[in-house]
Motif scaffolding. Structure first.
Motif, PDB file in Angstrom:
ATOM      1  N   THR A   1      52.829 -10.892  18.316  1.00  0.00           N
ATOM      2  CA  THR A   1      52.604  -9.611  17.661  1.00  0.00           C
ATOM      3  C   THR A   1      51.680  -9.879  16.487  1.00  0.00           C
ATOM      4  O   THR A   1      52.020 -10.667  15.595  1.00  0.00           O
ATOM      5  CB  THR A   1      53.934  -9.002  17.157  1.00  0.00           C
ATOM      6  N   ASP A   2      50.500  -9.258  16.503  1.00  0.00           N
ATOM      7  CA  ASP A   2      49.533  -9.466  15.431  1.00  0.00           C
ATOM      8  C   ASP A   2      49.829  -8.563  14.242  1.00  0.00           C
ATOM      9  O   ASP A   2      50.157  -7.388  14.409  1.00  0.00           O
ATOM     10  CB  ASP A   2      48.114  -9.191  15.935  1.00  0.00           C
ATOM     11  N   TYR A   3      49.701  -9.142  13.052  1.00  0.00           N
ATOM     12  CA  TYR A   3      49.833  -8.412  11.790  1.00  0.00           C
ATOM     13  C   TYR A   3      48.535  -8.614  11.023  1.00  0.00           C
ATOM     14  O   TYR A   3      48.451  -9.458  10.145  1.00  0.00           O
ATOM     15  CB  TYR A   3      51.027  -8.914  10.983  1.00  0.00           C
TER      16      TYR A   3
ATOM     17  N   TYR B   1      47.204 -13.147  10.930  1.00  0.00           N
ATOM     18  CA  TYR B   1      48.601 -13.543  11.102  1.00  0.00           C
ATOM     19  C   TYR B   1      49.130 -13.030  12.426  1.00  0.00           C
ATOM     20  O   TYR B   1      48.896 -11.879  12.795  1.00  0.00           O
ATOM     21  CB  TYR B   1      49.484 -13.001   9.967  1.00  0.00           C
ATOM     22  N   SER B   2      49.856 -13.872  13.134  1.00  0.00           N
ATOM     23  CA  SER B   2      50.437 -13.488  14.405  1.00  0.00           C
ATOM     24  C   SER B   2      51.838 -14.072  14.514  1.00  0.00           C
ATOM     25  O   SER B   2      52.036 -15.267  14.292  1.00  0.00           O
ATOM     26  CB  SER B   2      49.562 -13.998  15.560  1.00  0.00           C
TER      27      SER B   2
ATOM     28  N   PRO C   1      54.475  -7.763   4.433  1.00  0.00           N
ATOM     29  CA  PRO C   1      54.930  -6.812   5.455  1.00  0.00           C
ATOM     30  C   PRO C   1      56.287  -7.252   6.019  1.00  0.00           C
ATOM     31  O   PRO C   1      56.406  -8.332   6.566  1.00  0.00           O
ATOM     32  CB  PRO C   1      53.842  -6.885   6.528  1.00  0.00           C
TER      33      PRO C   1
END
Length: 115
Positions: free
Chosen positions: A35-37, A41-42, A94
């Motif tokens: 899941t990419d942020y 960042y993943s 996040p």
């Protein structure tokens, strides 16, 4: 259920290669999904939750064990009282807030909380 002081997340650097190449490696070898942020960042969830940080490394990058706490400020105070050194005070990211510290052997860890 999350418990204070338990290993909850493992953050690993990906700055030595591209984030996409690191993700492709783990996807191809171990069938991990991500899941990419944002672009740098993943996250993964493969037994132990974790993520790859693709930001440029500042000095020698190492894996970062991340512990959980229900009471972040209290845990930070206990770290200091026990002889740990705070290297990044509490900050938001996040998903919650966290701080980084080094233990008496110089190992860097982080502690996070949802609140």
């Amino acid at each position: 259920m999350r418990e204070t002081g338990k290993l909850d997340y493992l953050e690993m650097p990906a700055g030595g290669g591209t984030l996409d190449s690191v993700k492709a490696f783990y996807a191809n070898v171990f069938s991990w999904s991500f899941t990419d942020y944002g672009p740098g960042y993943s996250a993964f969830s493969e037994g132990l939750d974790g993520g790859f940080d693709g930001s440029p490394a500042e000095g020698a990058s190492k894996p970062l064990p991340v512990l959980y706490s229900h009471a972040l400020e209290e845990t930070m105070q206990r770290v200091e009282e026990a002889g740990g050194r705070i290297v990044r005070p509490i900050f938001s990211f996040p998903g919650g807030r966290r701080f980084h510290f080094t233990d008496p052997a110089g190992n860097e860890l982080a502690v996070w909380s949802e609140t």
